[in-house]
Scaffold this motif. Structure first.
Motif, mmCIF file in Angstrom:
data_model
loop_
_atom_site.group_PDB
_atom_site.id
_atom_site.type_symbol
_atom_site.label_atom_id
_atom_site.label_comp_id
_atom_site.label_asym_id
_atom_site.label_seq_id
_atom_site.Cartn_x
_atom_site.Cartn_y
_atom_site.Cartn_z
ATOM 1 N N GLY A 398 11.867 98.578 53.461
ATOM 2 C CA GLY A 398 10.952 98.459 54.581
ATOM 3 C C GLY A 398 11.639 98.667 55.912
ATOM 4 N N PRO A 399 10.859 98.696 56.974
ATOM 5 C CA PRO A 399 11.411 98.945 58.308
ATOM 6 C C PRO A 399 12.397 97.863 58.745
ATOM 7 N N VAL A 400 13.436 98.273 59.427
ATOM 8 C CA VAL A 400 14.421 97.356 59.991
ATOM 9 C C VAL A 400 13.909 96.846 61.326
ATOM 10 N N ARG A 401 14.074 95.559 61.574
ATOM 11 C CA ARG A 401 13.717 94.951 62.854
ATOM 12 C C ARG A 401 14.945 94.197 63.350
ATOM 13 N N VAL A 402 15.556 94.713 64.407
ATOM 14 C CA VAL A 402 16.822 94.156 64.868
ATOM 15 C C VAL A 402 16.775 93.926 66.371
ATOM 16 N N ALA A 403 17.328 92.794 66.803
ATOM 17 C CA ALA A 403 17.509 92.505 68.220
ATOM 18 C C ALA A 403 18.932 92.902 68.601
ATOM 19 N N SER A 407 21.563 96.546 74.801
ATOM 20 C CA SER A 407 21.882 97.914 74.405
ATOM 21 C C SER A 407 20.822 98.464 73.470
ATOM 22 N N LEU A 408 20.585 99.767 73.597
ATOM 23 C CA LEU A 408 19.747 100.501 72.653
ATOM 24 C C LEU A 408 20.586 101.474 71.833
ATOM 25 N N GLY A 409 21.898 101.276 71.834
ATOM 26 C CA GLY A 409 22.812 102.247 71.242
ATOM 27 C C GLY A 409 22.521 102.583 69.796
ATOM 28 N N VAL A 410 22.023 101.627 69.012
ATOM 29 C CA VAL A 410 21.779 101.880 67.598
ATOM 30 C C VAL A 410 20.447 102.583 67.362
ATOM 31 N N ALA A 411 19.556 102.604 68.350
ATOM 32 C CA ALA A 411 18.201 103.118 68.158
ATOM 33 C C ALA A 411 18.153 104.564 67.664
ATOM 34 N N PRO A 412 18.940 105.499 68.221
ATOM 35 C CA PRO A 412 18.831 106.887 67.742
ATOM 36 C C PRO A 412 19.234 107.087 66.286
ATOM 37 N N PHE A 413 19.875 106.098 65.684
ATOM 38 C CA PHE A 413 20.347 106.224 64.307
ATOM 39 C C PHE A 413 19.374 105.592 63.309
ATOM 40 N N LEU A 414 18.358 104.938 63.819
ATOM 41 C CA LEU A 414 17.343 104.347 62.968
ATOM 42 C C LEU A 414 16.142 105.271 62.855
ATOM 43 N N THR A 415 15.211 104.947 61.981
ATOM 44 C CA THR A 415 14.015 105.775 61.822
ATOM 45 C C THR A 415 12.953 105.361 62.825
ATOM 46 N N ALA A 416 11.914 106.184 62.927
ATOM 47 C CA ALA A 416 10.823 105.882 63.852
ATOM 48 C C ALA A 416 10.092 104.608 63.457
ATOM 49 N N ALA A 417 10.146 104.232 62.174
ATOM 50 C CA ALA A 417 9.466 103.016 61.724
ATOM 51 C C ALA A 417 10.254 101.752 62.041
ATOM 52 N N ASP A 418 11.533 101.884 62.336
ATOM 53 C CA ASP A 418 12.364 100.719 62.645
ATOM 54 C C ASP A 418 12.140 100.281 64.094
ATOM 55 N N THR A 419 12.544 99.054 64.389
ATOM 56 C CA THR A 419 12.330 98.476 65.719
ATOM 57 C C THR A 419 13.628 97.894 66.251
ATOM 58 N N VAL A 420 13.966 98.241 67.507
ATOM 59 C CA VAL A 420 15.102 97.647 68.209
ATOM 60 C C VAL A 420 14.565 96.956 69.446
ATOM 61 N N SER A 421 14.839 95.675 69.546
ATOM 62 C CA SER A 421 14.413 94.892 70.702
ATOM 63 C C SER A 421 15.650 94.459 71.485
ATOM 64 N N LEU A 429 16.826 84.806 71.761
ATOM 65 C CA LEU A 429 16.850 84.837 70.293
ATOM 66 C C LEU A 429 15.644 84.124 69.692
ATOM 67 N N ALA A 430 15.189 83.070 70.342
ATOM 68 C CA ALA A 430 14.028 82.339 69.828
ATOM 69 C C ALA A 430 12.786 83.224 69.828
ATOM 70 N N GLN A 431 12.585 83.957 70.891
ATOM 71 C CA GLN A 431 11.450 84.867 70.952
ATOM 72 C C GLN A 431 11.597 85.983 69.927
ATOM 73 N N ALA A 432 12.827 86.476 69.720
ATOM 74 C CA ALA A 432 13.060 87.525 68.720
ATOM 75 C C ALA A 432 12.668 87.034 67.328
ATOM 76 N N ARG A 433 12.967 85.769 67.043
ATOM 77 C CA ARG A 433 12.557 85.215 65.747
ATOM 78 C C ARG A 433 11.045 85.203 65.611
ATOM 79 N N ARG A 434 10.363 84.786 66.677
ATOM 80 C CA ARG A 434 8.900 84.731 66.627
ATOM 81 C C ARG A 434 8.296 86.125 66.464
ATOM 82 N N GLN A 435 9.000 87.137 66.944
ATOM 83 C CA GLN A 435 8.523 88.518 66.809
ATOM 84 C C GLN A 435 8.852 89.132 65.450
ATOM 85 N N GLY A 436 9.509 88.356 64.600
ATOM 86 C CA GLY A 436 9.808 88.833 63.259
ATOM 87 C C GLY A 436 11.079 89.646 63.136
ATOM 88 N N MET A 437 11.972 89.554 64.125
ATOM 89 C CA MET A 437 13.238 90.268 64.023
ATOM 90 C C MET A 437 14.079 89.681 62.893
#
Length: 512
Positions: A398-403, A407-421, A429-437
Motif C-alpha cells: 500500500g501507499p507509504v505515508r511518511v513525515a 524537507s521534501l527530498g525523498v518525495a521525487p523517489f516515491l510514487t504518486a500514491a505515496d504521501t510526504v508531510s 509529530l502528534a498531528q502526523a500520527r492523527r493524519q495516519g503517517m
C-alpha cells in the motif's frame, strides 16, 4: 584559408560550450533535487500541467511553472527537469559570451577561453543543478542586458520597448528581477537622456510591464486563484510575517565581506587579479565630466557590465546573504576579469606572447575551477534518498505515508500514491500520527536551516539510517544562510558540526 578560418571560429567556441555542458551535466543523474524549493517547484509544475493553479504564484514566479508545464505532460521524472534547467543555464552563458565576443571582437580561441573560464564558475555549476528559477533568470537577464545596452547605444522608442519586454518576462519568471529596477533607473538617469521620461514612451513601458500581471492574473483567476495573490507575494517580501523555522525575521543584514569571502574561498583564484586589472583600466578611462553635462555619453560594454556587477555587489551586501544573491552578477564578474587580464597582456606583451600568456593563465584558472568543482560539488554524491524510498516501500503493502523534517527530498523517489508531510518541529509529530503517517524521516535538512533540534527523536534508535553527502555540503549550507540569517563564518561553523554526523537520513516508526 578563409573557409578554414570560419570553421575554426565556429568549432572552437562550440567545443568549449560542449565542455561546459559536460561539466554541468556530469553526475547529475546520481543526485537528488538539492533543496526544498527545487522539489516544491517540481511538484507545482505538475499541478499546473494538470490544471491545478492553486500554487501558480508561488514565489511570484508563474512564468516558470507555465514554461515547464508541457514537460510535465510527458514525464514526471525530476532528472528531466533538472537536466533541462542545467542546459538553459548553459544557453544563457553561451548567449552572453557570443554578445561579448562580438562587441569586443574576440578571436575564436579567446571566445573559447572565455566560455571555459566563465562556464566553470563553481557557484554557477552548483546552481545549475537545482530546479529553481535561477537558470531562466540568467537567460532573461542576458536578454535584458543586450536590449538595454543597445537602447543606450542607439536610442529609440523601439529599443526602449524591447528592453521593457525583457524586463517584463524576467519579472514573470523571478520576483528577484525587481532588483534590476533601481539599476535600470540609475542607468537611464545617467545615460538615457529624456527618452524614457517622455509621457508617450513612459506610458508604453508601463503598459508592457503591467501586461504579465494582467494576463497571468486573469489566468490565475480563471483557475480560482484570487487576483491579488501575485501582488501579495511582493507585500510579504516587504512586510514579512512570523519568523521562519530558523527564528529569522526581516531581510536586512549588512556585511560587506560575505561575498568577497565567498569569491575567495569557492571561485577561481584568477577572478581577483582579473577584476583588479579591470577596475584599474576602467579608472584610467574615466575622466571627470566637464561641467554639468547630462546625459553622460553612452558607456562602453566594460563599464556597462561593471556598473551592473558593482550595483549587485553593493546592493546585496545590505540584505540577507546567500551565494545566489549574486547569481546574475557571477557571469559578469568572470567576463570583466577576463577582459582585464586580456587588456593588460595586450599592453605589456607582444601580440603572440600576449595570446599565449592569456591562454596559459585562463587554462590554469579553469583547472583550479575544476578542482574546486570536484571538491565542492561532485564529491557530495550519490544521493541515498532512493534507498530510503525503496526501504519504505518494502515495509508494507500500500501507499507509504511518511513525515519528513523540514524537507521534501525523498518525495521525487516515491510514487504518486505515496504521501510526504513536512514537519517543522517535534510537536508536529502528534498531528502526523492523527493524519495516519506511518513513519518519520529525520532528514538532516533541519541542520542546514538551523531549525529545532528534534532532540527526543534523535535519542531514539532508528529503524534504518543512511548517509546523504549533499546535506553536509558547504555550498548548500551557505545557500541557506539567507534563511537562517547567519553570517558567512557562522554558517560554515554550522556546516562543520553537521559534517561530523555519520548518518543524515534516519527512519523511525511513528507509533499510533
Amino acid at each position: 584559408m578563409r573557409l578554414s578560418f570560419r570553421l575554426s571560429a565556429f568549432w572552437l567556441p562550440l567545443l568549449a560550450l560542449l565542455a561546459v555542458v559536460a561539466v554541468r551535466l556530469h553526475g547529475l543523474g546520481q543526485v537528488a533535487l538539492p533543496d526544498y524549493d527545487s522539489v516544491r517547484n517540481w511538484q507545482i509544475v505538475q499541478e499546473v500541467a494538470h490544471g491545478n493553479l492553486r500554487n501558480l504564484f508561488h514565489h511570484g514566479s508563474p512564468g516558470f511553472s507555465l514554461l515547464y508545464a508541457p514537460v510535465a505532460w510527458l514525464t514526471s521524472d525530476y532528472h528531466v527537469f533538472q537536466g533541462l534547467n542545467a542546459l538553459v543555464a548553459v544557453a544563457a552563458l553561451g548567449w552572453l559570451v557570443q554578445w561579448v565576443a562580438r562587441e569586443w571582437r574576440l578571436t575564436a580561441p579567446e571566445t573559447a577561453l572565455l566560455l571555459l573560464f566563465t562556464g566553470t564558475s563553481v557557484f554557477l555549476t552548483f546552481s545549475g543543478r537545482d530546479f529553481t528559477m535561477g537558470s531562466w533568470s540568467l537567460l532573461l537577464f542576458v536578454g535584458l542586458l543586450r536590449a538595454h545596452y543597445r537602447r543606450l547605444q542607439q536610442p529609440s522608442a523601439t529599443a526602449l520597448l524591447r528592453a521593457a519586454v525583457w524586463l517584463a518576462a524576467g519579472l514573470s519568471i523571478n520576483y528577484k528581477f525587481l532588483l534590476t529596477l533601481p539599476i535600470l533607473l540609475m542607468l537611464e538617469l545617467l545615460y538615457g537622456g529624456r527618452l524614457l521620461w517622455q509621457w508617450r514612451n513612459l506610458g508604453r513601458v508601463l503598459l508592457v510591464l503591467a501586461a504579465p500581471y494582467v494576463l497571468l492574473g486573469a489566468l490565475g483567476a480563471a483557475g480560482g486563484v484570487p487576483w491579488y495573490r501575485w501582488p501579495a507575494v511582493y507585500y510579504n517580501l516587504v512586510f514579512p510575517g512570523a519568523q521562519n523555522a530558523a527564528g529569522r525575521t526581516g531581510h536586512l543584514r549588512f556585511d560587506g565581506l560575505y561575498y568577497l569571502r565567498f569569491l575567495r574561498d569557492f571561485e577561481s583564484p584568477g577572478l581577483g587579479p582579473g577584476l583588479a586589472a579591470a577596475l584599474w583600466l576602467l579608472g584610467r578611462r574615466l575622466r571627470p565630466l566637464a561641467g554639468p553635462r547630462w546625459p553622460w555619453p553612452a558607456p562602453g560594454l566594460a563599464l556597462y557590465l561593471a556598473v551592473w556587477a558593482g550595483c549587485f555587489l553593493v546592493g546585496m551586501s545590505l540584505l540577507l546573504k546567500a551565494p545566489r544573491g549574486l547569481l546574475l552578477a557571477y557571469p559578469l564578474l568572470y567576463v570583466l576579469a577576463f577582459w582585464g587580464g586580456r587588456q593588460l597582456l595586450r599592453h605589456w606583451a607582444s601580440p603572440v606572447a600576449g595570446q599565449w600568456l592569456l591562454a596559459a593563465s585562463v587554462l590554469l584558472a579553469v583547472a583550479f575551477n575544476l578542482l574546486r568543482i570536484q571538491r565542492e560539488i561532485y564529491a557530495y554524491a550519490p544521493t541515498r534518498y532512493g534507498q530510503v524510498a525503496a526501504w519504505l516501500q518494502q515495509q508494507q503493502p500500500g501507499p507509504v505515508r511518511v513525515a519528513s523534517t523540514l524537507s521534501l527530498g525523498v518525495a521525487p523517489f516515491l510514487t504518486a500514491a505515496d504521501t510526504v508531510s513536512v514537519i517543522v518541529k517535534e510537536a508536529d509529530l502528534a498531528q502526523a500520527r492523527r493524519q495516519g503517517m506511518q513513519y518519520v524521516l529525520l532528514d538532516a535538512s533541519w541542520r542546514v536551516v538551523n531549525a529545532t533540534a528534534f532532540d527526543s527523536l534523535r535519542r531514539q534508535p532508528p529503524l534504518a539510517a543512511w548517509p546523504e553527502p549533499l546535506l553536509t555540503s558547504p555550498l548548500l549550507f551557505l545557500e541557506h544562510s539567507e534563511y537562517t540569517g547567519l553570517g558567512y563564518e557562522a554558517t560554515l561553523q554550522l556546516q562543520r558540526a553537521a559534517a561530523l554526523e555519520p548518518r543524515q537520513l534516519r527512519v523511525y516508526r511513528l507509533q499510533p
